[in-house]
Design an enzyme around this catalytic site. Structure first.
Site, PDB file in Angstrom:
ATOM      1  N   CYS A 384      30.764 -26.356  53.071  1.00  9.55           N
ATOM      2  CA  CYS A 384      31.801 -25.708  53.877  1.00  9.55           C
ATOM      3  C   CYS A 384      32.744 -24.901  52.984  1.00  9.55           C
ATOM      4  O   CYS A 384      32.338 -23.859  52.496  1.00  9.55           O
ATOM      5  CB  CYS A 384      32.512 -26.737  54.744  1.00  9.55           C
ATOM      6  SG  CYS A 384      33.150 -25.983  56.242  1.00  9.55           S
ATOM      7  N   HIS A 510      27.991 -29.312  57.506  1.00  5.56           N
ATOM      8  CA  HIS A 510      28.238 -30.588  56.809  1.00  5.56           C
ATOM      9  C   HIS A 510      27.007 -31.495  56.872  1.00  5.56           C
ATOM     10  O   HIS A 510      26.894 -32.310  57.783  1.00  5.56           O
ATOM     11  CB  HIS A 510      29.421 -31.315  57.455  1.00  5.56           C
ATOM     12  CG  HIS A 510      30.716 -30.625  57.253  1.00  5.56           C
ATOM     13  ND1 HIS A 510      31.614 -31.001  56.270  1.00  5.56           N
ATOM     14  CD2 HIS A 510      31.273 -29.567  57.885  1.00  5.56           C
ATOM     15  CE1 HIS A 510      32.671 -30.211  56.314  1.00  5.56           C
ATOM     16  NE2 HIS A 510      32.487 -29.325  57.293  1.00  5.56           N
ATOM     17  N   GLU A 512      26.412 -33.993  55.119  1.00  5.74           N
ATOM     18  CA  GLU A 512      26.768 -35.390  54.836  1.00  5.74           C
ATOM     19  C   GLU A 512      26.920 -36.231  56.103  1.00  5.74           C
ATOM     20  O   GLU A 512      26.680 -37.431  56.091  1.00  5.74           O
ATOM     21  CB  GLU A 512      28.050 -35.462  53.988  1.00  5.74           C
ATOM     22  CG  GLU A 512      29.356 -35.081  54.667  1.00  5.74           C
ATOM     23  CD  GLU A 512      29.662 -33.587  54.681  1.00  5.74           C
ATOM     24  OE1 GLU A 512      28.720 -32.787  54.534  1.00  5.74           O
ATOM     25  OE2 GLU A 512      30.845 -33.214  54.872  1.00  5.74           O
TER      26      GLU A 512
HETATM   27  N1  GLN Z   1      38.889 -24.096  55.608  1.00  5.29           N
HETATM   28  C1  GLN Z   1      37.567 -23.577  55.786  1.00  5.29           C
HETATM   29  C2  GLN Z   1      37.352 -23.055  57.205  1.00  5.29           C
HETATM   30  O1  GLN Z   1      38.069 -23.417  58.106  1.00  5.29           O
HETATM   31  C3  GLN Z   1      36.515 -24.616  55.436  1.00  5.29           C
HETATM   32  C4  GLN Z   1      36.545 -25.824  56.319  1.00  5.29           C
HETATM   33  C5  GLN Z   1      35.807 -27.009  55.748  1.00  5.29           C
HETATM   34  O2  GLN Z   1      35.555 -27.085  54.563  1.00  5.29           O
HETATM   35  N2  GLN Z   1      35.530 -27.991  56.588  1.00  5.29           N
HETATM   36  O3  GLN Z   1      36.450 -22.293  57.434  1.00  5.29           O
END
Ligand code: GLN
Length: 536
Positions: A384, A510, A512
């Site tokens: 992310c 994600h 994970e």
């Molecule tokens: N802050 C970033 C976004 O909103 C990444 C979010 C995250 O890592 N979950 O796109």
């Protein structure tokens, strides 16, 4: 159709005794004996969901496939049971009050005074029962957050009391988890805190059916008998839960303590089959007898609290065990990484994982860590924000786009390589408004990611507002950072890989969240494999 049976897990004496692990372990055992089981968490705080909470508060926010932002305990449930949870598996006081207040505004209470009893407790009972529509499950396990005696958990305890009365003792039981502290000065394990916490539960109207005693020293039969006598519980229903080296051993320990058999007996259910824990034991065998060791740097800004990256650390354990590899995780604070110390800080690592996150704090250190991994051919997994940092780093240092950034951090950047998604632009409310939950991703055959998954279409969970800016796609591709995963409906870039590197993968989603003991996530499996190869 058989009636659904309910098991409640409460906690006493102190928090952090592992109600989540206990619930997940019991559910695992019941599942392995052929019962269909689900687990729910009731959280006493007023936030409607944990999505707006800082990870320092209660650890990571876990995201379900249907897009709910939930308590990290749901992650344990999925990792243990290998079945997905959903929105309905996490209830907070905030969400209970929200629906009661919405009903009141619609006039649905027909002029009645709306009160904690019966309206809030009725709503709690409705949410508990909602989990097993059409008696889908044989057993519903519900974990009550907090510690017995807390003011804020009272409506939950009262709801359990009512359910116990309404459903009858064979359909609804309560397991109370407490601590038996060991006093080294006198060399004794003490039962008084347990007695007091059971007394508190009794004052609130509940006689627990089973007691699980967390302890660091083995308890003798005399002590268990004493607890049974003074807490009014059958002697066989006083279960010891000794500290173990990994949470994944708890189901085996609880099996030896016969927790599942006692639960089934109390619920009037037959102890059908011998539990099928073959795959689980095989995982434990590999976990405890590693042939390799790797050191992975987890670069993030919430590293002071390991729970902030719970699913990532567990996914590394799963992927490690699959490879018969012990994974030593070095938590590296991204705020502490500078141009001058980066080489020395990251020098001994076999792999680098740059973690998800929000906002500008620590972002420069993350970008430096990416650069180090890219230039030194260290296996890299960016998740992310970690993937977004990889894009920013590549833009600045390979494409020469000076000052390239994400508009989340620098909204005036000349090169907004990461930008706010179109549908996010008009959103003002923070809670539950990100791109959340499962979305499809189509993967290019000729990629590391494809080699890991072994298929070209996957669904992965998301939690973000920003995305790779499509305008730059050709520039990146032509220079060696390849968008190998694309959402087939929205065309959003989901995966970036660097071609000229042993293993460099950034994912907008994600992975994970969907790694479990029985099905370790392929990207973690392959990331660790790349780390082993690099080390060898
Ligand atoms: N802050 C970033 C976004 O909103 C990444 C979010 C995250 O890592 N979950 O796109």
């Amino acid at each position: 159709m058989a009636e659904v049976k309910y098991v409640f897990v409460t906690g006493g004496v102190t928090s952090s005794l592992g109600k989540g692990t206990l619930s997940a372990s019991l559910a695992k055992l019941l599942q392995s004996r052929g019962y269909s089981v689900t687990i729910q968490k009731l959280d006493p705080y007023i936030n409607v969901d944990p999505g707006t909470l800082n990870p320092y508060e209660h650890g990571e926010c876990y995201v379900t496939i249907d897009g709910a932002e939930t308590d990290l305990d749901l992650g344990h449930y999925e990792r243990f049971l290998n079945v997905p949870t959903s929105q309905a598996n996490n209830v907070t006081t905030g969400s209970i009050y929200k629906s009661v207040i919405e009903k009141e505004r619609k006039g649905e209470y027909l002029g009645k005074t709306v009160q904690v009893i019966p309206h809030i407790t009725d709503e709690i009972k409705r949410r508990i029962k909602l989990l097993s529509p059409g008696n889908k499950y044989d057993i519903v396990l519900t974990e009550i957050g907090g510690t017995v005696g807390d003011i804020e958990s009272l409506p939950y305890i009262e709801s359990v009391r009512q359910l116990k009365w309404e459903l009858g003792p064979q359909n609804c039981i309560v397991i109370h988890l407490t601590l038996v502290p060991y006093l080294s000065a006198s060399g004794e394990s003490k039962t008084k805190p347990t007695q007091h916490s059971v007394k508190t539960l009794l004052e609130e109207g509940i006689q627990p059916d089973i007691l699980v005693l967390r302890t660091e020293k083995k308890l003798n039969a005399g002590l268990k008998r004493k607890v049974a006598l003074f807490c009014n519980v059958e002697e066989s229903a006083v279960i010891e839960s000794l500290d173990v080296s990994t949470i994944y051993e708890v189901p085996i320990y609880m099996l030896e303590e016969k927790l599942d058999q006692i639960v089934l007996k109390k619920l009037g259910l037959p102890v059908l089959e011998e539990p099928d824990l073959g795959q689980w034991r095989e995982f434990l065998r590999k976990l405890k007898n590693p042939k390799h060791t790797v050191k992975i740097g987890l670069v993030g800004k919430y590293v002071e609290l390991a729970d902030a990256y719970k699913s990532i650390t567990e996914a590394l354990i799963h992927g490690g065990a699959y490879n018969e590899c012990k994974v030593n995780i070095e938590f590296i604070h991204s705020e502490k990484i500078t141009e001058t110390n980066v080489n020395q800080l990251l020098d001994a690592l076999d792999g680098i994982l740059v973690a998800p996150g929000f906002g500008s704090r620590g972002i420069d250190g993350k970008i430096l860590a990416v650069k180090y991994a890219r230039e030194n051919s260290i296996p890299f997994l960016g998740i992310c924000l970690g993937m977004q940092c990889a894009v920013i780093e590549f833009a600045r240092n390979v494409l020469d786009l000076e000052g390239a950034h994400s508009t989340e951090i620098d909204h005036k950047t000349l090169y907004p390589v990461i930008d706010l998604m179109e549908e996010q632009k008009s959103i003002i409310e923070k809670g539950g408004t990100m791109r959340l939950g499962g979305f499809k991703c189509r993967i290019t055959n000729d990629s590391k990611t494809f080699a890991a998954y072994g298929k070209s279409e996957v669904t992965e969970r998301h939690r973000h507002r920003y995305e790779f800016n499509d305008e730059y796609i050709d520039l990146f591709r032509d220079n060696g950072m390849i968008p190998v995963g694309i959402n087939p409906e929205s065309n959003l870039v989901e995966i970036m890989e660097i071609r000229n590197h042993p293993w460099f993968v950034g994912v907008q989603f994600h992975p994970e969240y969907s790694s479990t003991v029985i099905s370790p996530h392929p990207l973690f499996v392959h990331f660790i494999k790349a780390c082993i190869d690099k080390k060898d």
